[in-house]
Write a protein that holds these residues in place. Structure first.
Motif, PDB file in Angstrom:
ATOM      1  N   GLU A  83       0.828  -1.208   0.000  1.00 29.96           N
ATOM      2  CA  GLU A  83       0.000   0.000   0.000  1.00 29.96           C
ATOM      3  C   GLU A  83       0.865   1.261   0.000  1.00 29.96           C
ATOM      4  O   GLU A  83       0.479   2.280  -0.588  1.00 29.96           O
ATOM      5  N   HIS A 137      -7.505   2.232   0.587  1.00 25.39           N
ATOM      6  CA  HIS A 137      -6.726   0.999   0.679  1.00 25.39           C
ATOM      7  C   HIS A 137      -6.866   0.185  -0.604  1.00 25.39           C
ATOM      8  O   HIS A 137      -5.875  -0.304  -1.160  1.00 25.39           O
ATOM      9  N   GLN A 161      -3.898  -0.839  -3.342  1.00 22.93           N
ATOM     10  CA  GLN A 161      -3.640  -2.234  -3.694  1.00 22.93           C
ATOM     11  C   GLN A 161      -3.812  -2.462  -5.195  1.00 22.93           C
ATOM     12  O   GLN A 161      -2.994  -3.136  -5.832  1.00 22.93           O
ATOM     13  N   ASP A 205      -7.635  -7.128   0.763  1.00 23.20           N
ATOM     14  CA  ASP A 205      -7.895  -6.319   1.956  1.00 23.20           C
ATOM     15  C   ASP A 205      -8.605  -7.138   3.029  1.00 23.20           C
ATOM     16  O   ASP A 205      -8.280  -7.024   4.216  1.00 23.20           O
TER      17      ASP A 205
END
Length: 200
Positions: A47, A72, A76, A131
């Motif tokens: 990240e 996030h 990614q 995630d």
């Protein structure tokens, strides 16, 4: 490419140094059998690289045409797109690198890269599986009976992401790859998350 302020490079260097530190920490955790935490730390390292990718894309002449549902997930998917673009690098030519030309290359190569390790990981990131696996490595919540538990992680889970992070750190300074990665990212955002086939 427009650099917003004089401190831009110092901030970038700090973020990249942190990503490398987190990779080293993930490897130490693997050596001590702390596979779930190593996996989570490796995702955070990715990240950090994704943060750089998104920052650099924002300095390009044409802004991104899509938005993702969380920061996030955006980071990614940015790294996943960079890895796919690095795989496609040999197909890049010095000629037309317009967004339309890059988009055509990505579309023409989709069948190839979607069955690669990089493409599989990209689909998993887009679906939010990476995630969710990071969350499972750190938290155990009520009602998560079917979720992967912290003791279900293996060294290979973390080491795969460490390898992805190292490859992304190598690719982030390759401007043609960064341009191509943005086209991959934009195409990926238009796919349905249910296309993901796994959580690798």
């Amino acid at each position: 490419m427009t650099i917003p302020d004089p401190g831009w490079f110092e901030v970038e260097q700090s973020i990249l140094d942190n990503a490398r530190r987190l990779v080293a920490d993930a490897l130490l955790l693997v050596e001590h059998g702390r596979h779930a935490t190593a996996f989570a730390v490796a995702v955070i390292a990715l990240e950090e690289v994704g943060k750089i990718v998104l920052r650099r894309w924002r300095t390009m002449d044409t802004p991104l045409t899509v938005r993702r549902r969380s920061l996030h997930l955006s980071k990614q998917c940015a790294v996943a797109s960079l890895l796919v673009a690095a795989r496609l690098r040999p197909q890049l030519h010095d000629g037309d690198r317009s967004r339309a030309a890059l988009g055509r290359l990505v579309a023409a190569s989709a069948a190839t890269f979607l069955v690669s390790a990089e493409g599989d990981w990209q689909l998993s990131a887009e679906a939010g599986l990476v995630d969710r696996k990071k969350q499972a490595a750190l938290y155990q919540d009520e009602g998560s009976v079917d979720a992967m538990r912290w003791n279900g992680f293996m060294a290979a889970d973390a080491l795969l992401l460490v390898g992805h992070c190292r490859a992304a750190l190598d690719a982030v300074d390759d401007f043609p790859v960064m341009e191509l990665a943005r086209s991959v990212f934009e195409m990926g955002a238009k796919r349905r998350p249910t296309m993901a086939r796994g959580s690798r």
